[in-house]
Scaffold this active site. Structure first.
Site, PDB file in Angstrom:
ATOM      1  N   LEU A  82       0.739  -1.256  -0.048  1.00  0.00           N
ATOM      2  CA  LEU A  82       0.040   0.072   0.038  1.00  0.00           C
ATOM      3  C   LEU A  82       0.905   1.325   0.018  1.00  0.00           C
ATOM      4  O   LEU A  82       1.892   1.157   0.492  1.00  0.00           O
ATOM      5  CB  LEU A  82      -0.886  -0.046   1.309  1.00  0.00           C
ATOM      6  CG  LEU A  82      -2.033  -1.017   1.374  1.00  0.00           C
ATOM      7  CD1 LEU A  82      -2.550  -1.028   2.852  1.00  0.00           C
ATOM      8  CD2 LEU A  82      -3.024  -1.113   0.232  1.00  0.00           C
ATOM      9  N   GLU A 111     -10.035   0.142   8.509  1.00  0.00           N
ATOM     10  CA  GLU A 111      -9.497  -1.099   9.198  1.00  0.00           C
ATOM     11  C   GLU A 111      -8.212  -0.881   9.876  1.00  0.00           C
ATOM     12  O   GLU A 111      -7.579   0.072   9.429  1.00  0.00           O
ATOM     13  CB  GLU A 111      -9.179  -2.194   8.130  1.00  0.00           C
ATOM     14  CG  GLU A 111     -10.288  -2.768   7.517  1.00  0.00           C
ATOM     15  CD  GLU A 111     -10.030  -3.758   6.431  1.00  0.00           C
ATOM     16  OE1 GLU A 111      -8.884  -4.177   6.335  1.00  0.00           O
ATOM     17  OE2 GLU A 111     -10.924  -4.040   5.481  1.00  0.00           O
ATOM     18  N   LYS A 113      -4.525  -1.499  10.913  1.00  0.00           N
ATOM     19  CA  LYS A 113      -3.410  -2.103  10.117  1.00  0.00           C
ATOM     20  C   LYS A 113      -2.799  -3.059  11.089  1.00  0.00           C
ATOM     21  O   LYS A 113      -1.930  -2.448  11.831  1.00  0.00           O
ATOM     22  CB  LYS A 113      -2.632  -1.051   9.591  1.00  0.00           C
ATOM     23  CG  LYS A 113      -1.489  -1.617   8.654  1.00  0.00           C
ATOM     24  CD  LYS A 113      -0.765  -0.463   7.979  1.00  0.00           C
ATOM     25  CE  LYS A 113       0.331  -0.961   6.970  1.00  0.00           C
ATOM     26  NZ  LYS A 113       1.148  -1.773   7.439  1.00  0.00           N
ATOM     27  N   ARG A 134       4.119 -13.476   1.538  1.00  0.00           N
ATOM     28  CA  ARG A 134       3.807 -12.694   0.509  1.00  0.00           C
ATOM     29  C   ARG A 134       5.045 -12.666  -0.365  1.00  0.00           C
ATOM     30  O   ARG A 134       5.024 -12.572  -1.578  1.00  0.00           O
ATOM     31  CB  ARG A 134       3.772 -10.996   1.146  1.00  0.00           C
ATOM     32  CG  ARG A 134       3.623 -10.058  -0.014  1.00  0.00           C
ATOM     33  CD  ARG A 134       3.329  -8.614   0.659  1.00  0.00           C
ATOM     34  NE  ARG A 134       4.936  -8.126   1.115  1.00  0.00           N
ATOM     35  CZ  ARG A 134       4.785  -6.924   1.671  1.00  0.00           C
ATOM     36  NH1 ARG A 134       3.859  -6.073   1.342  1.00  0.00           N
ATOM     37  NH2 ARG A 134       5.877  -6.627   2.116  1.00  0.00           N
ATOM     38  N   CYS A 419      24.695  -9.923  46.696  1.00  0.00           N
ATOM     39  CA  CYS A 419      25.229 -11.089  47.833  1.00  0.00           C
ATOM     40  C   CYS A 419      26.426 -11.441  47.524  1.00  0.00           C
ATOM     41  O   CYS A 419      27.114 -12.268  48.257  1.00  0.00           O
ATOM     42  CB  CYS A 419      24.229 -12.170  47.984  1.00  0.00           C
ATOM     43  SG  CYS A 419      24.238 -13.289  46.609  1.00  0.00           S
ATOM     44  N   CYS A 432      21.633 -15.557  39.994  1.00  0.00           N
ATOM     45  CA  CYS A 432      22.093 -15.797  41.436  1.00  0.00           C
ATOM     46  C   CYS A 432      21.596 -16.923  42.222  1.00  0.00           C
ATOM     47  O   CYS A 432      20.090 -16.973  42.465  1.00  0.00           O
ATOM     48  CB  CYS A 432      21.999 -14.630  42.268  1.00  0.00           C
ATOM     49  SG  CYS A 432      22.234 -14.733  44.233  1.00  0.00           S
TER      50      CYS A 432
END
Ligand code: IVH
Length: 683
Positions: A82, A111, A113, A134, A419, A432
């Site tokens: 498009l 709509e 997309k 596609r 720690c 750890c």
């Protein structure tokens, strides 16, 4: 070489390399906006100077996701892309121009997309024959084996039609975050993970990723065209065929005056002048969708007008994509810190100069793990591009400029910053392993008291931090033995505050079992899994502990919605001595370790909750046998007509036959009519 030729050359090389990273590696090295800008610039330069256009120019194709690893097939319908607009004004002006072109007013459909992977599905006689990516628009990759694993794609349509449909395969955000957390190198966005999944060689791997689809166009073979007046009617028909079509639609133009409501759709309609407002409202809505959209697609509704408008070389003239801008900002990395999570997982976080991105200030950005940092080649002092993809989680996209080129890429520490224990690599992350690590202890307590878990009033993470620091608590269980005198004299702890804290802790004892279970902080055992377990009949901790002891992984993984990995991991945690100790102490403290029996509105105890009963044969007391099924359902159970792996009980009447044999083979509990009546009577 002229300057223009040089620029064309550079743009071409850059776009080709971006295309490779995007389509082949599924790991983009440029943002959509950067790509689009470069592409548009190249197109303009080439149009003005056609002699400089290179034969391999990316403008000559629609973009390609072709990979030689998967079989290539030719499309029998044109798979075009498009044209784009970047502002609502451009969209409105496009609509104006298009309507002037045909010298009539238009109806426009809007709509979402969907930001996913484009796919074409081919059906013959209503049967799915092929799913093809596609590709470059005329040739795509055959990914039918993976397509078949997506539950929302019908394998057979409601009518035996020949049709090709286009749609977008996407991954819901919730699934994306869950799966991405386990990746060696996290995917930048759900689209890449969806596209990557589609190209897996083994469909069993694709099946583990809950992909979904929206279908938005349909093509009939020549001669078989149907008479739809408009695109919206075609969408209604696609839905009728069994396709998943996005119900959210905008409809603007003269026909909107009449009723264009469509079953199963949620249409906002109005005159064309409302289009701009609609675009704005959808832009705001995109945050709440649960999946990513990167814009809107504005299409001419009337199909005959579409035919008259036709196509340019690479896109239809009857539609345009409105792209949201993907917010990005530039900042500098001040430092990289490491965080220790409640599970011991170590996460590097970039502290950056605060910047405003998409309406909020960002100053911390997760860097996931060492591999991610290596890919970025990041060091403190670097100038970076930070994005808020999908408008949710900020990410460092790339280094724009090195701060101090003599600095090496930042490296994870070898020991825990909290720690000092030596860190351990498990999968993609460092851990750890010291359960007493102060940051882990703090993290677990914060989690336990948090709003989504035990939701202990008057005890926020700061108060909890003081209690941990002052040595008053070492685990959530210690909260329940706290007395007022333990808290007296702590900095900022007045009499009133102490009373409130103790009241909050006391009140939390009445939280339901599901919450308690999910608050233990056991990996993979969140609210959802807790709910599934309870529904499946593990209504108290003892049943779960027994399942762990007996190693019932297989049985647990048969629960719909729970995978084998999750089942194994939960049961393993249920055998861990530390967890067992905590569960026992919390139970002594009076927390709920048993789900309340749901008694339905009918006042009957839900004795069959979590059970699946198959009913077969004929009965004295239940004619027809559906009456027996009703009794099961009234007491919280599920009733089915055939034996499957999830069936827990078979109610066998006279002449039960093959189902009885199958149930016995599968070790399913078999109950006869007399026994069943007795159970009903006793409860
Ligand atoms: S219509 C010729 N509708 O966006 C008709 N596309 O460049 C072309 N997309 O490749 C597509 N949602 O993968 C259309 N509702 C939607 C869409 C949509 C996402 C994707 C599609 C296409 C790209 C447009």
């Amino acid at each position: 070489m002229s300057d223009i030729q040089k620029e064309i050359d550079q743009l071409t090389d850059m776009l080709l390399s971006w295309q490779h990273d995007y389509y082949i590696e599924a790991r983009p090295s440029a943002t959509d906006a950067e790509y689009d800008r470069a592409f548009d610039r190249l197109r303009i330069l080439e149009e003005e100077n056609p002699r400089f256009r290179r034969p391999d120019s990316p403008t000559l194709r629609v973009g390609s996701d072709l990979s030689s690893d998967l079989p290539e097939v030719s499309h029998t319908v044109p798979v075009l892309s498009l044209d784009k607009a970047y502002t609502a004004e451009e969209v409105i002006s496009w609509a104006g121009k298009t309507s002037a072109n045909i010298d009539a007013s238009l109806d426009i459909v809007v709509e979402e997309k969907i930001d996913g992977a484009s796919i074409v599905l081919y059906y013959e006689n209503g049967i799915l024959t092929r799913g093809v990516t596609r590709g470059n628009g005329s040739v795509g990759n055959d990914v039918t084996h993976n397509i078949r694993t997506i539950p929302s794609i019908p394998l057979r349509l409601s009518e035996a039609v020949d049709i090709a449909v286009r749609g977008e395969i996407y991954l819901p955000l919730e699934a994306f975050s869950r799966i991405n957390a386990e990746q060696e190198i996290p995917y930048a966005n759900p689209r890449n993970l969806a596209a990557g999944t589609l190209r897996r060689k083994k469909s069993s791997e694709a099946a583990g990723v809950p992909l979904n689809i929206f279908i938005y166009e349909g093509f009939f073979p020549e001669g078989a065209a149907r008479n739809f007046s408009g695109h919206h009617e075609l969408l209604g028909f696609l839905r009728h065929l069994g396709f998943r079509v996005n119900p959210r639609l905008g409809f603007f133009g003269p026909r909107a005056d009449r009723d264009i409501s469509l079953e199963g759709f949620d249409i906002v309609s109005g005159p064309l002048k409302d289009l701009g407002t609609y675009v704005d409202s959808m832009t705001a809505l995109r945050q709440n969708l649960g999946y990513e959209i990167d814009g809107l697609v504005i299409k001419v509704d009337e199909l005959d007008v579409r035919d008259r408008l036709g196509y340019t070389g690479h896109h239809p003239r009857w539609a345009i994509a409105y792209k949201f801008d993907s917010p990005e900002a530039v900042s500098t990395v001040i430092a990289v810190d490491v965080q220790v999570g409640r599970t011991g997982r170590i996460t590097p976080v970039a502290r950056i100069e605060p910047v405003l991105i998409g309406g909020s200030t960002v100053s911390n950005v997760t860097l996931h793990n060492q591999q991610y940092i290596d890919l970025l080649e990041l060091a403190p002092g670097d100038q970076v591009a930070v994005s808020k993809r999908g408008d949710v989680i900020p990410a460092v996209e790339r280094v724009i400029e090195k701060g101090d080129t003599s600095l090496p890429v930042w490296q994870m520490p070898e020991s825990c910053p909290s720690c000092g224990s030596v860190l351990n690599q498990r999968g993609a992350h460092l851990f750890c392993e010291n359960r007493r690590c102060p940051d882990q202890v703090q993290g677990r307590i914060n989690f336990f008291v948090g709003r989504d878990q035990m939701d202990i009033d008057n005890l926020g993470s700061e108060t909890a931090a003081v209690l941990v620091r002052e040595g008053k608590i070492r685990g959530a269980e210690d909260l329940y033995t706290l007395k007022a005198e333990d808290l007296e004299g702590l900095p900022g702890f007045g009499e009133k505050k102490i009373a409130l804290i103790l009241k909050g802790i006391e009140a939390s004892k009445s939280r339901p079992y599901q919450r308690v279970l999910a608050s233990l902080g056991i990996p993979d055992l969140g609210q959802k899994a807790a709910e599934l377990l309870i529904e499946a009949g593990y209504g108290n901790i003892d049943s779960l502990l027994a399942a762990a002891e007996a190693g019932e992984t297989e049985k647990l993984s048969e629960i719909h919605g729970m995978g084998e990995k999750t089942a194994a991991s939960i049961l393993e945690s249920m055998r861990d001595p530390e967890n067992l100790r905590q569960i026992s102490l919390l139970r002594d403290a009076g927390l709920n370790f048993e789900a309340e029996e749901e008694s339905g509105e009918n006042g009957l105890a839900a004795i069959f909750a979590g059970q699946v009963w198959c009913v077969t044969g004929s009965f004295e007391a239940f004619k027809p046998r559906s009456l027996a099924m009703e009794e099961v359902k009234k007491r919280g159970g599920r009733a089915v007509g055939s034996i499957t792996g999830s069936v827990t009980h078979l109610l066998a009447g006279e002449g039960a036959g093959s189902k009885l044999a199958k149930a016995e083979k599968l070790g399913i509990t078999v109950v006869n009519e007399a026994e069943f009546l007795k159970i009903l009577e006793e409860t």
